[in-house]
Structures are given as structure tokens and as C-alpha cells.
Design an enzyme around this catalytic site. Structure first.
Site, mmCIF file in Angstrom:
data_model
loop_
_atom_site.group_PDB
_atom_site.id
_atom_site.type_symbol
_atom_site.label_atom_id
_atom_site.label_comp_id
_atom_site.label_asym_id
_atom_site.label_seq_id
_atom_site.Cartn_x
_atom_site.Cartn_y
_atom_site.Cartn_z
ATOM 1 N N HIS A 119 36.976 -18.049 -5.685
ATOM 2 C CA HIS A 119 36.774 -17.070 -5.288
ATOM 3 C C HIS A 119 37.074 -15.773 -6.270
ATOM 4 C CE1 HIS A 119 39.636 -14.594 -2.926
ATOM 5 N NE2 HIS A 119 39.980 -15.316 -2.081
ATOM 6 N N ASP A 196 43.307 -23.388 -9.032
ATOM 7 C CA ASP A 196 43.827 -22.956 -7.950
ATOM 8 C C ASP A 196 43.465 -23.434 -6.408
ATOM 9 O OD1 ASP A 196 43.327 -21.182 -5.505
ATOM 10 O OD2 ASP A 196 41.501 -19.693 -6.036
ATOM 11 N N GLN A 199 43.438 -23.034 -1.406
ATOM 12 C CA GLN A 199 42.673 -24.295 0.071
ATOM 13 C C GLN A 199 42.999 -24.609 -0.629
ATOM 14 O OE1 GLN A 199 41.452 -22.913 2.188
ATOM 15 N NE2 GLN A 199 41.358 -20.638 0.866
ATOM 16 N N LYS A 222 49.358 -19.246 3.185
ATOM 17 C CA LYS A 222 48.084 -19.811 3.772
ATOM 18 C C LYS A 222 48.449 -21.277 3.714
ATOM 19 C CE LYS A 222 44.423 -18.268 0.848
ATOM 20 N NZ LYS A 222 43.068 -16.890 1.941
ATOM 21 N N CYS A 358 34.750 -13.545 -0.081
ATOM 22 C CA CYS A 358 35.389 -13.162 -1.775
ATOM 23 C C CYS A 358 34.786 -13.936 -2.660
ATOM 24 C CB CYS A 358 37.112 -13.241 -1.428
ATOM 25 S SG CYS A 358 37.554 -11.870 -0.416
HETATM 26 C C1 LIG Z 1 40.134 -20.496 -2.784
HETATM 27 C C2 LIG Z 1 40.880 -19.215 -2.827
HETATM 28 N N1 LIG Z 1 41.636 -18.713 -3.601
HETATM 29 C C3 LIG Z 1 42.193 -17.412 -4.140
HETATM 30 C C4 LIG Z 1 42.397 -16.889 -2.652
HETATM 31 C C5 LIG Z 1 43.415 -15.714 -2.858
HETATM 32 O O1 LIG Z 1 44.556 -15.651 -1.821
HETATM 33 P P1 LIG Z 1 46.538 -14.544 -2.484
HETATM 34 O O2 LIG Z 1 44.486 -13.531 -1.228
HETATM 35 O O3 LIG Z 1 47.077 -14.959 -1.035
HETATM 36 O O4 LIG Z 1 46.451 -14.374 -3.046
HETATM 37 C C6 LIG Z 1 41.847 -16.661 -2.371
HETATM 38 C C7 LIG Z 1 41.912 -16.751 -0.564
HETATM 39 O O5 LIG Z 1 41.209 -16.764 0.328
HETATM 40 C C8 LIG Z 1 41.728 -18.705 -1.363
HETATM 41 O O6 LIG Z 1 40.513 -18.733 -1.166
#
Ligand SMILES: Cc1ncc(COP(=O)(O)O)c(C=O)c1O
Length: 399
Positions: A119, A196, A199, A222, A358
Site C-alpha cells: 500500500h 503492515d 488487512q 478496519k 492505493c
Molecule cells: C495494506 C494496507 N496498509 C495500510 C493501509 C492504510 O491504513 P490507514 O489508512 O487506516 O492508515 C491500508 C488501508 O487501506 C491497507 O490496506
């Protein structure tokens, strides 16, 4: 699992005259009534700033806030609450590590390994760091079936590699990465690992001690919790060696104009008034998931994902991207633009995500602009998958 739907008031509303079919859980999940009520109750009956007051309400708010930290510790099986830092979300958690680890440990010529399926929030913080320190970003490629190429990853380590940062689950491909194996590989090269788990946290148990990861990030919203709150887990021996991220109240020991000392963990990384109501909501959400239990949630979501893949494949022109291991199915249908498909599905009450999610470098790798993504949560049903499939079929016939 159907009985849990009643816990989510929003699921009974209609959109454009159709019952809402909410399949955008990868972006954010809906909130159960218990989370909303816990937060409302705190605002109605407890509200006061934490850690600051001798008065009753401040102490009660502080107790709730610190109890929430303990709930997160248990959720991740961290050794100590000193290792649980509240942030605004995964993005802030990764930025915190990039900035502070970068300042403490990265020098010109050092290398950080990322993967092709990250992401943007696990790419751009490292690029921002490059403006200050000339680090190299090395990228582990993915295979044609949407998995990390672990042999290629093995080749990326050099004596200048300082950190590996990778996602546990792809938000586009639904790939579940073999995190434990990746951590072992990196540690064999003396390289710490940031996971990370944005998900992963909503869909599987996480045991940071078993994984042995050095840092791990996830977002409350999430995993059925409120927006604006997230977590950074870090091993104490790493966090102790990192400088503070932001300066302000709460993160200090003693301040004078000549010299300032910093607070102990985890407060060293928590400048300013935290969102103490959101931490209560987050804790309630994690308890909600824990009470239902991972075996039931995982069995249900695995069934839904398998069923969705099987039903979607019946649609002529359907192309599914990635292995869809876990609650995420990305697809395109013939040459229908993802935005058109998503917009028309919305007219039928079906909420999906469209676009690059993203993950533009991943889109470049796949040679596409974007996909339509259906992503599931514990409250989704096979009937909703059927509704998605017949809606796509209806849209397809319009083109
Ligand atoms: C794999 C992954 N990393 C990071 C993020 C970023 O999360 P946040 O916008 O809640 O900080 C997301 C959000 O869609 C994601 O799917």
C-alpha cells in the site's frame, strides 16, 4: 454468523432504494452497536483528559485508556503494554517507524526492502526519508499468481540492508504472505521486520511473539473499531533505542529551555492528548471479535471468499487478480471500466471499491489502471455475494 448482523445498525439501511450490500470492508468496516455505545457512554459520563488530572473523571478516563492498551496487548500477545503505542492508524504507525528508525539507524547507502504489493502507506514514508538520507529502496517482486517471490527476496539482502517492511495481507490481491517465514529469513540476515497488518488484523489472530516481528501496525477502523485510532507494536528493545517522533505534552520527563528528557515507553511516542474515547472504542471492537472467536470468523470468511470466487468465475469475461486467499477479491469484467462497474453497482445498492486501491506500483506490475474490489467482513452473507453476482451480470448486459 448471520445473527451478528443485528449488531450493526447501518446494515439495515437502504441505498438508492435497495438494501445495502456493503462489500467495501477492506477500506473500512462497519461498527457494532457495542462500540458506538461504549464511546457514547464515555462522552456522556466520563469525559476528561487522561494522565493529567487528580480528579475523579480524569482518573476514570485514564483507567479506560490504559485498560484499552492492555486489551490491545492481549489481542497481539505482546509481552508488555510498553510495546503498544497508540497512533492514528497504520499510516501514522509506519511513518513513525520510518522517521525514527531512519533517524537512528539509516545512513547514506543503507537499504530498506519493500515488496511490489505494498500500500502507498508502506512506500511513501520511506521515500520521504530519502529526502533526508540517501537510502535505497529495494523491492521484492511478485509472481504471476500474485504471491511474493521468496527466492528473489532472499537475493535482495546485502550487508547494507537495515529493515524489511512488508504487508501481511495484500489489500488488492488478497494474498496472505508467509510472515513467519519472511521474518525468519530477514533475521537470518540480522534485519528487523515491520509488518503492515492493516488487512490481517480483521481476519486472523496475530501473535507478535510467535511471529517474532520487530514492529507491527494496524488500524482500528478496519477491525470494527472507530476511525482515527491505530496501533504500533514494537519490541521494547527497539522502541527504547528510537528517538521520539513528535514533541509535546505527555511524551516528556522534564522540560527546560536548556534540556528536555523524555517519558518512558510507550508515552515517549504519544505526544499530546490521545484520542482516549477512540481507544475505548477500539478495545470494545477487539473484545467483540475475540468474543465471537477467530475459528468462527475465519471459517465464515473463508467460505464467503471461496463462494465469491466460484460464483464470480461464472460471469463471462471475468478476470480475478491474485489468489484471493483472504476476504478480498479484485476483478475486472471484459473491457468494462472499473469505475463504470463500481458506479452502476452502487446504483443497485452494492458498495465496492474501485481504482488503484492505493497500490499504484502493483497496478503497474499488473498492467492495469485499477480493479473492482469486493472485500468481506464477518457480517456478510452468501446472499450478498449472490446479489453482487447478479448485479454484475445485469451491468455486463448493459455494455
Ligand atoms: C495494506 C494496507 N496498509 C495500510 C493501509 C492504510 O491504513 P490507514 O489508512 O487506516 O492508515 C491500508 C488501508 O487501506 C491497507 O490496506
Amino acid at each position: 454468523m448471520n445473527s451478528y448482523r443485528a449488531d450493526f445498525p447501518i446494515l439495515s439501511r437502504t441505498v438508492h432504494g435497495h438494501p445495502l450490500v456493503y462489500l467495501d470492508n477492506g477500506a473500512t468496516t462497519q461498527k457494532p452497536r457495542c462500540v458506538i455505545e461504549a464511546m457514547t457512554d464515555e462522552y456522556l459520563n466520563v469525559n476528561a483528559n487522561v494522565h493529567r488530572g487528580v480528579h475523579f473523571l480524569s482518573q476514570q478516563a485514564t483507567e479506560l485508556h490504559e485498560a484499552a492498551r492492555e486489551t490491545v496487548r492481549r489481542f497481539l500477545n505482546a509481552r508488555s503494554t510498553a510495546e503498544i503505542i497508540f497512533t492514528r492508524g497504520t499510516t501514522e504507525s509506519i511513518n513513525l517507524v520510518a522517521a525514527t528508525f531512519g533517524q537512528a539507524f539509516l545512513r547514506d547507502g543503507d537499504e530498506v526492502i519493500l515488496t511490489e504489493m505494498e500500500h502507498h502507506s508502506n512506500i511513501v514514508p520511506w521515500q520521504l526519508l530519502q529526502a533526508r538520507t540517501r537510502i535505497y529502496i529495494k523491492v521484492c517482486p511478485i509472481t504471476n499468481d500474485g504471491r511474493l517471490d521468496l527466492e528473489a527476496l532472499q537475493q535482495l539482502f546485502t550487508s547494507r540492508t537495515r529493515l524489511l517492511s512488508c504487508t501481511a495481507v495484500s489489500n488488492v490481491l488478497g494474498t496472505i504472505n508467509p510472515v513467519q517465514e519472511i521474518v525468519q529469513m530477514a533475521h537470518a540476515h540480522n534485519v528487523p521486520v515491520l509488518i503492515d497488518a492493516a488487512q490481517a488484523a480483521p481476519h486472523m489472530p496475530i501473535d507478535v511473539q510467535a511471529l517474532d516481528c520487530d514492529f507491527l501496525a494496524f488500524s482500528g477502523h478496519k477491525v470494527y473499531g472507530p476511525t482515527g485510532i491505530g496501533v504500533l507494536y514494537g519490541k521494547e528493545q527497539w522502541l527504547d533505542r528510537l528517538p521520539p517522533y513528535m514533541g509535546g505534552g505527555e511524551m516528556i520527563g522534564r522540560v527546560s529551555f536548556e534540556h528536555t528528557t523524555f517519558n518512558e515507553l510507550p508515552y515517549k511516542f504519544e505526544a499530546g492528548t490521545p484520542d482516549y474515547v477512540a481507544t475505548t472504542g477500539l478495545a470494545r471492537a477487539l473484545d467483540y471479535v475475540t468474543d465471537i472467536g477467530w475459528p468462527a470468523i475465519q471459517a465464515h470468511e473463508a467460505d464467503l471468499t471461496r463462494y465469491a470466487v466460484q460464483r464470480l468465475q461464472e460471469i463471462p469475461g471475468m478476470h480475478i487478480y491474485g489468489p484471493a486467499d483472504d476476504a478480498v477479491v479484485s476483478f475486472l469484467v471484459g473491457d468494462i471500466h472499473h469505475l463504470d462497474l463500481g458506479t452502476l453497482l452502487d446504483q443497485l445498492g452494492i458498495a465496492v471499491r474501485t481504482g488503484h486501491h492505493c497500490a499504484q506500483p502493483l497496478m503497474d506490475r499488473l498492467g492495469i489502471q485499477g480493479t473492482v474490489r469486493a472485500s468481506f467482513a464477518l457480517y456478510n452473507t452468501r446472499e450478498e455475494v449472490d446479489a453482487l453476482v447478479s448485479a454484475i451480470d445485469r451491468v455486463r448486459q448493459m455494455f
